[in-house]
Design a protein around this motif. Structure first.
Motif, short mmCIF file in Angstrom:
data_model
loop_
_atom_site.label_atom_id
_atom_site.label_comp_id
_atom_site.label_asym_id
_atom_site.label_seq_id
_atom_site.Cartn_x
_atom_site.Cartn_y
_atom_site.Cartn_z
N ALA A 31 -1.56 6.39 1.46
CA ALA A 31 -2.80 5.63 1.61
C ALA A 31 -2.78 4.78 2.88
O ALA A 31 -3.82 4.62 3.54
N GLN A 48 -8.39 4.81 1.29
CA GLN A 48 -8.82 3.72 0.42
C GLN A 48 -9.69 2.78 1.24
O GLN A 48 -9.22 2.09 2.14
N TRP A 49 -10.98 2.75 0.91
CA TRP A 49 -11.92 1.95 1.70
C TRP A 49 -11.61 0.46 1.61
O TRP A 49 -11.88 -0.30 2.54
N GLY A 50 -11.04 0.03 0.50
CA GLY A 50 -10.67 -1.37 0.37
C GLY A 50 -9.59 -1.79 1.35
O GLY A 50 -9.44 -2.97 1.65
N ASP A 89 -5.35 10.18 1.24
CA ASP A 89 -5.57 9.19 0.19
C ASP A 89 -6.25 7.97 0.81
O ASP A 89 -5.72 6.86 0.81
N SER A 114 -5.67 5.22 5.71
CA SER A 114 -6.54 4.09 6.02
C SER A 114 -6.33 3.61 7.45
O SER A 114 -7.30 3.24 8.14
N VAL A 136 0.86 -1.19 0.00
CA VAL A 136 0.00 0.00 0.00
C VAL A 136 0.89 1.24 0.00
O VAL A 136 1.85 1.31 0.78
#
Length: 320
Positions: free
Chosen positions: A41, A218-220, A216, A45, A37
């Protein structure tokens, strides 16, 4: 959903529940090195998952009344605006490779600082214990102490911790909890963790909101972290009552050291050699330090000696 990422978050959640430390300091490097990652990000996250995980641990400590809310208030005054400032600094810098490298370097420095401060914390606790046994220092506190609140140093600690959290997601636990030990030496370990977790809730929420708008996110990545970390922190909080916190903190410091060295670009061979050297030398140095303070080199043996001495010092029961 990435199951392996959720499992990793579960393990990190257990560490947070046990020690109050290790959320961003462990999870962010894991995301960068094991799941590829991007650093920005990973920070964004991880902060969102911490914003969900931290209140769980904080609620448990509030129920146990181990959070000093006066200290929490002054920490928040400094940390929340500083966290937003850290996020805005990243926004102004942009998302180029140079910024990603800057974040990775800042993470490395923060991780190494966290590892060093964990060792400093352990040394201060050892010194406190030795002075208490020898009579040269006050007895270890057993009740919630009444102590003067120091607003300015507490606010400054919040500013430093908040800025680091906004930039790197590291610092809400490891760095601030060490600062609390220095400013408020009368706080017990449980009160340190409880106070730190309580102040970390608005801090990581502020940083998470900032990263949701300017970072940045990222929901994933964030969703598996939340699913894994919440049950982990619950289990870790329960295990804290039965496991030796010193063992966990030493393992955590070792992991932080390795992660920090990798973040700073040290090669695999050099990192492994250095970690092996630390693994061989550090225990011997720690045992020498315990000897110097008049304690048995092994903490487990010392606990048995203390229990035996305590039993001998009790007056005999003459009642029939």
């Amino acid at each position: 959903m990435d199951v392996t990422m959720a499992i990793a978050a579960f393990g990190v959640g257990i560490c947070v529940g046990l020690t109050g430390m290790g959320g961003g300091a462990l999870m962010t490097p894991i995301l960068v090195f094991f799941f590829n990652v991007p650093p920005l990000a990973a920070v964004s996250s991880d902060l969102l998952s911490s914003a969900v995980m931290k209140p769980v641990g904080s609620f448990m400590h509030l129920r146990q009344k181990t959070s000093n809310l006066q200290i929490v208030k002054w920490l928040i005054i400094g940390s929340v605006p500083a966290a937003f400032c850290g996020v805005l600094i990243l926004k102004l810098l942009g998302t180029s490779d140079t910024v990603q490298n800057f974040i990775q370097t800042a993470l490395g420095v923060a991780l190494l600082l966290s590892a060093i401060l964990l060792v400093v914390r352990a040394y201060l606790r050892l010194l406190e214990h030795a002075r208490s046994r020898s009579g040269s220092g006050p007895p270890l506190p057993r009740a919630r102490p009444s102590m003067p609140i120091r607003p300015l140093p507490t606010i400054m600690l919040g500013v430093i911790g908040g800025l680091l959290v906004g930039l790197t997601s590291v610092g809400s636990g490891s760095i601030i909890i060490i600062g609390l030990m220095v400013i408020y030496p009368g706080l017990r370990a449980s009160q340190l963790v409880g106070t730190d977790l309580a102040q970390a809730v608005p801090l990581v929420i502020a940083a998470a909101v900032g990263h949701a708008f300017f970072g940045d996110l990222q929901w994933g990545v964030a969703v598996p972290l939340i699913i894994g970390s919440v049950p982990g922190v619950l289990i870790g909080s329960k295990l804290a009552a039965v496991l030796a916190g010193g063992v966990v903190r030493r393992a955590l410091a070792f992991v932080l050291l390795g992660s920090g060295l990798k973040m700073l670009g040290l090669g695999n061979t050099s990192t492994i050699v250095l970690l092996i050297a630390v693994l061989l030398i550090a225990p011997a140095m720690w045992m020498l330090a315990r000897r110097r303070f008049g304690l048995h080199p092994l903490a487990s043996v010392q606990r048995k000696i203390d229990l035996e001495n305590k039993a001998k010092s009790k007056p005999p029961n003459n009642s029939s």
